[in-house]
Scaffold this motif. Structure first.
Motif, PDB file in Angstrom:
ATOM      1  N   GLU A 169       0.837  -1.203   0.000  1.00  0.00           N
ATOM      2  CA  GLU A 169       0.000   0.000   0.000  1.00  0.00           C
ATOM      3  C   GLU A 169       0.869   1.248   0.000  1.00  0.00           C
ATOM      4  N   GLU A 170       1.880   1.259   0.856  1.00  0.00           N
ATOM      5  CA  GLU A 170       2.716   2.451   0.998  1.00  0.00           C
ATOM      6  C   GLU A 170       3.651   2.648  -0.190  1.00  0.00           C
ATOM      7  N   ASN A 171       4.201   1.560  -0.716  1.00  0.00           N
ATOM      8  CA  ASN A 171       5.222   1.672  -1.757  1.00  0.00           C
ATOM      9  C   ASN A 171       4.676   1.589  -3.175  1.00  0.00           C
ATOM     10  N   ILE A 172       3.585   0.902  -3.385  1.00  0.00           N
ATOM     11  CA  ILE A 172       3.030   0.731  -4.732  1.00  0.00           C
ATOM     12  C   ILE A 172       1.819   1.640  -4.950  1.00  0.00           C
ATOM     13  N   LEU A 173       0.944   1.713  -3.956  1.00  0.00           N
ATOM     14  CA  LEU A 173      -0.260   2.535  -4.082  1.00  0.00           C
ATOM     15  C   LEU A 173      -0.083   3.944  -3.518  1.00  0.00           C
ATOM     16  N   SER A 174       1.045   4.173  -2.848  1.00  0.00           N
ATOM     17  CA  SER A 174       1.328   5.473  -2.214  1.00  0.00           C
ATOM     18  C   SER A 174       0.222   5.867  -1.239  1.00  0.00           C
ATOM     19  N   GLU A 175      -0.223   4.911  -0.461  1.00  0.00           N
ATOM     20  CA  GLU A 175      -1.260   5.144   0.541  1.00  0.00           C
ATOM     21  C   GLU A 175      -0.768   4.671   1.900  1.00  0.00           C
ATOM     22  N   LYS A 176      -0.991   5.477   2.918  1.00  0.00           N
ATOM     23  CA  LYS A 176      -0.586   5.115   4.275  1.00  0.00           C
ATOM     24  C   LYS A 176      -1.809   5.152   5.185  1.00  0.00           C
ATOM     25  N   ARG A 177      -2.033   4.073   5.906  1.00  0.00           N
ATOM     26  CA  ARG A 177      -3.201   3.996   6.770  1.00  0.00           C
ATOM     27  C   ARG A 177      -3.059   4.929   7.972  1.00  0.00           C
ATOM     28  N   GLN A 178      -4.196   5.469   8.378  1.00  0.00           N
ATOM     29  CA  GLN A 178      -4.246   6.335   9.546  1.00  0.00           C
ATOM     30  C   GLN A 178      -5.099   5.664  10.619  1.00  0.00           C
ATOM     31  N   ASP A 179      -4.593   5.626  11.831  1.00  0.00           N
ATOM     32  CA  ASP A 179      -5.345   5.087  12.977  1.00  0.00           C
ATOM     33  C   ASP A 179      -5.839   3.664  12.727  1.00  0.00           C
ATOM     34  N   ASP A 180      -4.993   2.851  12.118  1.00  0.00           N
ATOM     35  CA  ASP A 180      -5.372   1.466  11.834  1.00  0.00           C
ATOM     36  C   ASP A 180      -5.163   0.592  13.071  1.00  0.00           C
ATOM     37  N   VAL A 181      -6.013  -0.404  13.235  1.00  0.00           N
ATOM     38  CA  VAL A 181      -5.845  -1.375  14.319  1.00  0.00           C
ATOM     39  C   VAL A 181      -4.831  -2.418  13.865  1.00  0.00           C
ATOM     40  N   PRO A 182      -3.690  -2.562  14.528  1.00  0.00           N
ATOM     41  CA  PRO A 182      -2.716  -3.585  14.122  1.00  0.00           C
ATOM     42  C   PRO A 182      -3.338  -4.970  14.190  1.00  0.00           C
ATOM     43  N   GLY A 183      -2.997  -5.813  13.219  1.00  0.00           N
ATOM     44  CA  GLY A 183      -3.571  -7.145  13.173  1.00  0.00           C
ATOM     45  C   GLY A 183      -3.368  -7.936  14.448  1.00  0.00           C
ATOM     46  N   ALA A 184      -2.232  -7.744  15.102  1.00  0.00           N
ATOM     47  CA  ALA A 184      -1.940  -8.500  16.320  1.00  0.00           C
ATOM     48  C   ALA A 184      -2.880  -8.139  17.469  1.00  0.00           C
ATOM     49  N   ARG A 185      -3.469  -6.941  17.421  1.00  0.00           N
ATOM     50  CA  ARG A 185      -4.358  -6.500  18.499  1.00  0.00           C
ATOM     51  C   ARG A 185      -5.820  -6.881  18.252  1.00  0.00           C
ATOM     52  N   ILE A 186      -6.135  -7.310  17.056  1.00  0.00           N
ATOM     53  CA  ILE A 186      -7.538  -7.556  16.704  1.00  0.00           C
ATOM     54  C   ILE A 186      -8.201  -8.598  17.604  1.00  0.00           C
ATOM     55  N   PRO A 187      -7.578  -9.743  17.895  1.00  0.00           N
ATOM     56  CA  PRO A 187      -8.243 -10.693  18.804  1.00  0.00           C
ATOM     57  C   PRO A 187      -8.547 -10.096  20.174  1.00  0.00           C
TER      58      PRO A 187
END
Length: 226
Positions: A169-187
């Motif tokens: 996303e960051e390197n190919i689509l030039s998009e950076k997520r804002q306030d994303d929930v890290p996958g490790a915290r989802i459970p």
């Protein structure tokens, strides 16, 4: 670690905005739907790699662990229909809703010809199929499956730091997520949601799942369009 709650301690299940409760013979689950108008990128129509987007589904799951012995609670599907992207998120507000959710999901997937995932051949689909088996649902995906992680590794291994979806996303689509929930915290966050039934706790997870699916759609012509 996710902990199953005894049925006697189960709170009344909440309702979330932009969705509705689905009631079936086996029980309930929650379904959220939304749509946005967006034209299909031209590379999707490359004759060499033509994909009928009207019979294609993008899929991403959120689970309570890395092994299918643990319940899954969210399955996000993205469809391209009538010039729109249609997002459908199947949510189990409590582990007891997993079975009814998976039964309807099996019927939905059976109507599709092409499945697009990111690491879905090794994680998402084996996880879904084993959880379905636990609930007595006979299903195995046998149609065309495009796992974009394989294409990403073939093209960008050694070029990018890694082939995680957020890295593309960051390197190919030039998009950076804002306030994303890290996958490790989802459970952990879902565990709190099950106990408290506060819709606000699910917003970040639902957004995370939706962003994953939108990125798959955007990356498809990049990774599979040549």
């Amino acid at each position: 670690m996710f902990e199953l709650q005894p049925k006697t301690d189960s709170p009344a299940l909440c309702r979330l905005a932009d969705g509705y409760e689905v009631k079936g013979e086996a029980g309930t689950y929650f379904l959220l739907e939304s749509a946005r108008e967006i034209p299909a990128p031209e590379p999707h129509d490359n004759p060499k790699h033509r994909i009928d987007l009207t019979r294609t589904v993008f899929l991403d799951i959120e689970s309570t662990g890395l092994r299918p012995s643990r319940p899954l609670f969210l399955v996000g599907l993205l469809f391209c229909r009538g010039g729109q992207l249609m997002l459908r998120q199947y949510l189990a507000r409590h582990p007891r809703e997993e079975g009814p959710l998976l039964r309807d999901l099996a019927r939905e997937l059976a109507a599709q010809q092409v499945l697009i995932t990111y690491n879905g051949k090794r994680f998402d689909m084996p996880y879904i199929e084993e959880r379905m088996a636990c609930h007595g649902v006979a299903f195995k995906w046998a149609n065309f499956h495009i796992d974009l992680l394989w294409h990403a590794r073939a093209r960008y291994r050694g070029v990018l730091p890694d082939c995680r979806l957020v890295t593309l996303e960051e390197n190919i689509l030039s998009e950076k997520r804002q306030d994303d929930v890290p996958g490790a915290r989802i459970p952990q966050v879902y565990n709190s949601f099950v106990k408290k039934q506060e819709p606000a706790l699910m917003r970040g997870i639902l957004k995370h799942n939706a962003l994953d699916l939108i990125s798959l759609y955007k990356l498809l012509p990049v990774l599979h369009g040549e």
